[in-house]
Design a protein around this motif. Sequence first.
Motif, mmCIF file in Angstrom:
data_model
loop_
_atom_site.group_PDB
_atom_site.id
_atom_site.type_symbol
_atom_site.label_atom_id
_atom_site.label_comp_id
_atom_site.label_asym_id
_atom_site.label_seq_id
_atom_site.Cartn_x
_atom_site.Cartn_y
_atom_site.Cartn_z
ATOM 1 N N UNK A 36 0.847 -1.190 0.000
ATOM 2 C CA UNK A 36 0.000 0.000 0.000
ATOM 3 C C UNK A 36 0.887 1.246 0.000
ATOM 4 N N UNK A 37 0.682 2.124 -0.963
ATOM 5 C CA UNK A 37 1.383 3.397 -0.982
ATOM 6 C C UNK A 37 2.829 3.289 -1.439
ATOM 7 N N UNK A 38 3.545 4.389 -1.249
ATOM 8 C CA UNK A 38 4.951 4.462 -1.629
ATOM 9 C C UNK A 38 5.698 5.205 -0.533
ATOM 10 N N UNK A 39 7.018 5.086 -0.562
ATOM 11 C CA UNK A 39 7.818 5.753 0.450
ATOM 12 C C UNK A 39 8.674 4.759 1.207
ATOM 13 N N UNK A 40 9.209 5.170 2.334
ATOM 14 C CA UNK A 40 10.019 4.282 3.161
ATOM 15 C C UNK A 40 9.160 3.103 3.609
ATOM 16 N N UNK A 69 12.272 -6.834 -3.428
ATOM 17 C CA UNK A 69 13.494 -6.087 -3.721
ATOM 18 C C UNK A 69 13.785 -4.993 -2.724
ATOM 19 N N UNK A 70 13.381 -5.189 -1.475
ATOM 20 C CA UNK A 70 13.584 -4.187 -0.415
ATOM 21 C C UNK A 70 14.758 -4.600 0.457
ATOM 22 N N UNK A 71 15.739 -3.720 0.559
ATOM 23 C CA UNK A 71 16.920 -4.031 1.359
ATOM 24 C C UNK A 71 16.696 -3.866 2.845
ATOM 25 N N UNK A 72 16.115 -2.728 3.240
ATOM 26 C CA UNK A 72 15.866 -2.438 4.656
ATOM 27 C C UNK A 72 14.461 -1.881 4.807
ATOM 28 N N UNK A 73 13.824 -2.264 5.898
ATOM 29 C CA UNK A 73 12.494 -1.766 6.192
ATOM 30 C C UNK A 73 12.339 -1.622 7.699
ATOM 31 N N UNK A 74 11.440 -0.769 8.102
ATOM 32 C CA UNK A 74 10.991 -0.790 9.489
ATOM 33 C C UNK A 74 9.990 -1.931 9.618
ATOM 34 N N UNK A 75 9.918 -2.530 10.810
ATOM 35 C CA UNK A 75 9.003 -3.648 11.032
ATOM 36 C C UNK A 75 8.074 -3.298 12.188
ATOM 37 N N UNK A 76 6.780 -3.358 11.904
ATOM 38 C CA UNK A 76 5.745 -3.114 12.904
ATOM 39 C C UNK A 76 5.044 -4.433 13.170
ATOM 40 N N UNK A 77 5.201 -4.958 14.386
ATOM 41 C CA UNK A 77 4.585 -6.235 14.721
ATOM 42 C C UNK A 77 3.667 -6.096 15.914
ATOM 43 N N UNK A 120 16.556 -4.712 9.096
ATOM 44 C CA UNK A 120 15.557 -4.057 9.945
ATOM 45 C C UNK A 120 16.086 -2.693 10.388
ATOM 46 N N UNK A 121 15.492 -1.637 9.863
ATOM 47 C CA UNK A 121 15.938 -0.284 10.209
ATOM 48 C C UNK A 121 15.492 0.106 11.611
ATOM 49 N N UNK A 122 14.305 -0.306 11.983
ATOM 50 C CA UNK A 122 13.737 -0.021 13.298
ATOM 51 C C UNK A 122 12.582 -0.987 13.489
ATOM 52 N N UNK A 123 12.215 -1.243 14.749
ATOM 53 C CA UNK A 123 11.135 -2.196 15.017
ATOM 54 C C UNK A 123 10.199 -1.648 16.076
ATOM 55 N N UNK A 124 8.927 -1.989 15.917
ATOM 56 C CA UNK A 124 7.925 -1.659 16.924
ATOM 57 C C UNK A 124 7.330 -2.964 17.421
ATOM 58 N N UNK A 125 7.452 -3.207 18.719
ATOM 59 C CA UNK A 125 6.876 -4.402 19.332
ATOM 60 C C UNK A 125 5.561 -3.983 19.996
ATOM 61 N N UNK A 126 4.446 -4.152 19.317
ATOM 62 C CA UNK A 126 3.148 -3.837 19.894
ATOM 63 C C UNK A 126 2.576 -5.061 20.598
#
Length: 256
Positions: free
Chosen positions: A16-20, A89-97, A116-122
């Motif tokens: 969904x969408x574009x961007x980081x 084809x994504x090298x790094x992403x933030x992960x929201x779990x 993993x650039x950054x992570x959110x542990x919900x």
Amino acid sequence: MPHFTTSGLSLAYEVHGAGAPVLCVHGFASSGKVNWIDTGWVETLTGAGYQAITLDNRGHGASDKPHDPELYYPSQMADDAIALLDHLGIGRAAVLGYSMGARIAAFMAFSHPERVAAAIFGGMGTNLINGLTDGNDIIAGLRAPDLSDLTRPTARQFRIFADHTGSDREALAACMETSRQPMARADVRRIEVPVLVAVGEADEMAGRPEALAELLPHGEAVLIPRRDHMRATGDKVFKSATLEFLGRTFPIAQES
């Protein structure tokens, strides 16, 4: 929904969408749609300029649903998520779990920190280390012949949720057997990526967020007021804290 294949399983995802890029990993008995679209998370992330990627974990949603418990360890599902990033084809992403998804995010951050650039542990505090004490009740609830046979609140709650989402209850029971594998305390201390730990104030399943954040080298904690495990998922405090955290650790100008 598009699918990709990893470890012999066909898994569903949506972009969904574009961007980081922010990879959104849902909780137990949920799906990408239920956990992230229906709660407004995808709209929140794309509205802030991020690309939201939702994945249906193995055993869930529109993905393959094996009944073998040996196929649901969090390290295996973390590898699925990395395989999706490879597929896109994504090298790094933030992960929201969230909940089980946060456990998967933790194993991703530990085993694949370069991705993993950054992570959110919900919905996941100290029970990342301690494990889920209600797991056997949940399994019994999923395998019970009828909801009326269940008296324990957690068993009833997850059985109702599984029925609501039209889930394969035997696949979920298999998943619960092994996906709740704790992460070693020493491994938590070795997670070097920035992590936001966000847990509902009334969440009795997650464990405290502050204690987990203190173990993480770059951990932060936020308590979501007046929310339990189920109702914290789409909370506005959780969303605003996540956007503020991402703005500092993975701003929208980032390239994947």
